[in-house]
Design a protein around this motif. Structure first.
Motif, short mmCIF file in Angstrom:
data_model
loop_
_atom_site.label_atom_id
_atom_site.label_comp_id
_atom_site.label_asym_id
_atom_site.label_seq_id
_atom_site.Cartn_x
_atom_site.Cartn_y
_atom_site.Cartn_z
N VAL A 24 12.82 0.18 -7.24
CA VAL A 24 13.18 1.50 -7.78
C VAL A 24 13.92 1.34 -9.10
O VAL A 24 13.65 2.05 -10.07
N HIS A 25 14.84 0.38 -9.15
CA HIS A 25 15.64 0.16 -10.36
C HIS A 25 14.80 -0.38 -11.51
O HIS A 25 14.94 0.07 -12.65
N LYS A 26 13.92 -1.34 -11.22
CA LYS A 26 13.16 -2.01 -12.29
C LYS A 26 11.91 -1.24 -12.71
O LYS A 26 11.55 -1.25 -13.88
N VAL A 27 11.23 -0.60 -11.75
CA VAL A 27 9.96 0.06 -12.05
C VAL A 27 10.11 1.57 -12.12
O VAL A 27 9.53 2.23 -12.96
N GLY A 28 10.89 2.12 -11.18
CA GLY A 28 11.06 3.57 -11.11
C GLY A 28 9.99 4.22 -10.26
O GLY A 28 8.96 3.63 -9.96
N ILE A 29 10.31 5.44 -9.85
CA ILE A 29 9.36 6.23 -9.05
C ILE A 29 9.21 7.58 -9.74
O ILE A 29 10.20 8.30 -9.85
N PRO A 30 8.02 8.02 -10.13
CA PRO A 30 6.88 7.16 -10.35
C PRO A 30 7.16 6.19 -11.50
O PRO A 30 8.13 6.41 -12.21
N PRO A 31 6.40 5.20 -11.76
CA PRO A 31 5.04 4.98 -11.31
C PRO A 31 4.93 4.36 -9.92
O PRO A 31 3.89 4.48 -9.29
N ALA A 32 5.96 3.68 -9.46
CA ALA A 32 5.86 3.06 -8.13
C ALA A 32 5.85 4.13 -7.05
O ALA A 32 6.48 5.18 -7.19
N ARG A 33 5.11 3.86 -6.00
CA ARG A 33 5.14 4.67 -4.77
C ARG A 33 5.52 3.71 -3.66
O ARG A 33 4.83 2.72 -3.44
N LEU A 34 6.63 4.01 -3.01
CA LEU A 34 7.15 3.11 -1.99
C LEU A 34 7.30 3.84 -0.66
O LEU A 34 7.77 4.98 -0.62
N GLU A 35 6.92 3.14 0.40
CA GLU A 35 7.07 3.67 1.74
C GLU A 35 7.57 2.55 2.64
O GLU A 35 7.11 1.41 2.53
N LYS A 99 -4.29 3.08 6.89
CA LYS A 99 -4.52 4.14 5.89
C LYS A 99 -4.05 3.69 4.52
O LYS A 99 -4.77 3.81 3.53
N ARG A 100 -2.85 3.17 4.45
CA ARG A 100 -2.31 2.72 3.16
C ARG A 100 -3.11 1.53 2.62
O ARG A 100 -3.37 1.45 1.41
N HIS A 101 -3.51 0.63 3.49
CA HIS A 101 -4.33 -0.51 3.06
C HIS A 101 -5.63 -0.01 2.44
O HIS A 101 -6.04 -0.48 1.37
N ASN A 102 -6.28 0.95 3.09
CA ASN A 102 -7.54 1.49 2.57
C ASN A 102 -7.37 2.26 1.27
O ASN A 102 -8.32 2.41 0.51
N GLU A 103 -6.15 2.75 1.03
CA GLU A 103 -5.85 3.43 -0.24
C GLU A 103 -5.49 2.45 -1.35
O GLU A 103 -5.22 2.86 -2.47
N TRP A 105 -2.89 0.18 -1.23
CA TRP A 105 -1.46 -0.16 -1.31
C TRP A 105 -1.26 -1.64 -1.00
O TRP A 105 -1.94 -2.21 -0.15
N ALA A 106 -0.29 -2.24 -1.66
CA ALA A 106 0.14 -3.58 -1.30
C ALA A 106 1.05 -3.46 -0.07
O ALA A 106 1.75 -2.46 0.08
N GLU A 107 0.99 -4.45 0.78
CA GLU A 107 1.77 -4.40 2.03
C GLU A 107 2.69 -5.61 2.11
O GLU A 107 2.28 -6.73 1.78
N VAL A 108 3.91 -5.37 2.55
CA VAL A 108 4.87 -6.44 2.74
C VAL A 108 5.42 -6.33 4.15
O VAL A 108 5.97 -5.29 4.53
#
Length: 110
Positions: A24-35, A99-103, A105-108
């Motif tokens: 959030v600090h380095k990239v910001g939201i948006p462009p990042a989408r985090l869940e 769902k997120r994988h099919n969209e 999204w990267a997963e951790v």
């Protein structure tokens, strides 16, 4: 990016919240989408009285989405009223993950 947490260990949540806050600090939201998806024992950290409830609230205010697996909630006898404010409930954690994988999204896994 989807962070998957199935542990109630404080170290797992500390690493997760630290990584999310850093993005959030380095990239910001948006462009990042985090869940952050919690299931199984990891749900304990999304409860109103969890040690990191305030940090979760702050990250939510910055655009991070926290979701709880309803299947795990039923198994652990956790109700939506017990969750911290703003936590969303999804029907199933694995379905959300797929769902997120099919969209794309990267997963951790934390």
């Amino acid at each position: 990016m989807l962070f998957e947490v199935d542990s109630a260990k404080p170290s797992a949540w500390s690493m997760t919240l630290g990584a999310v806050a850093h993005i959030v600090h380095k990239v910001g939201i948006p462009p990042a989408r985090l869940e952050v998806l919690a299931w199984g024992p990891g749900l304990q950290m999304l409860l109103k009285n969890a040690p990191d409830a305030m940090e979760i609230t702050i990250l939510q205010m910055r655009g991070v989405r926290f979701v709880a697996c309803q299947t795990s909630m039923r198994r652990l006898h956790i109700t939506a009223r017990q969750l911290a404010p703003g936590v969303s409930v999804v029907a199933g954690g694995m379905a959300e993950l797929m769902k997120r994988h099919n969209e794309g999204w990267a997963e951790v896994k934390m």
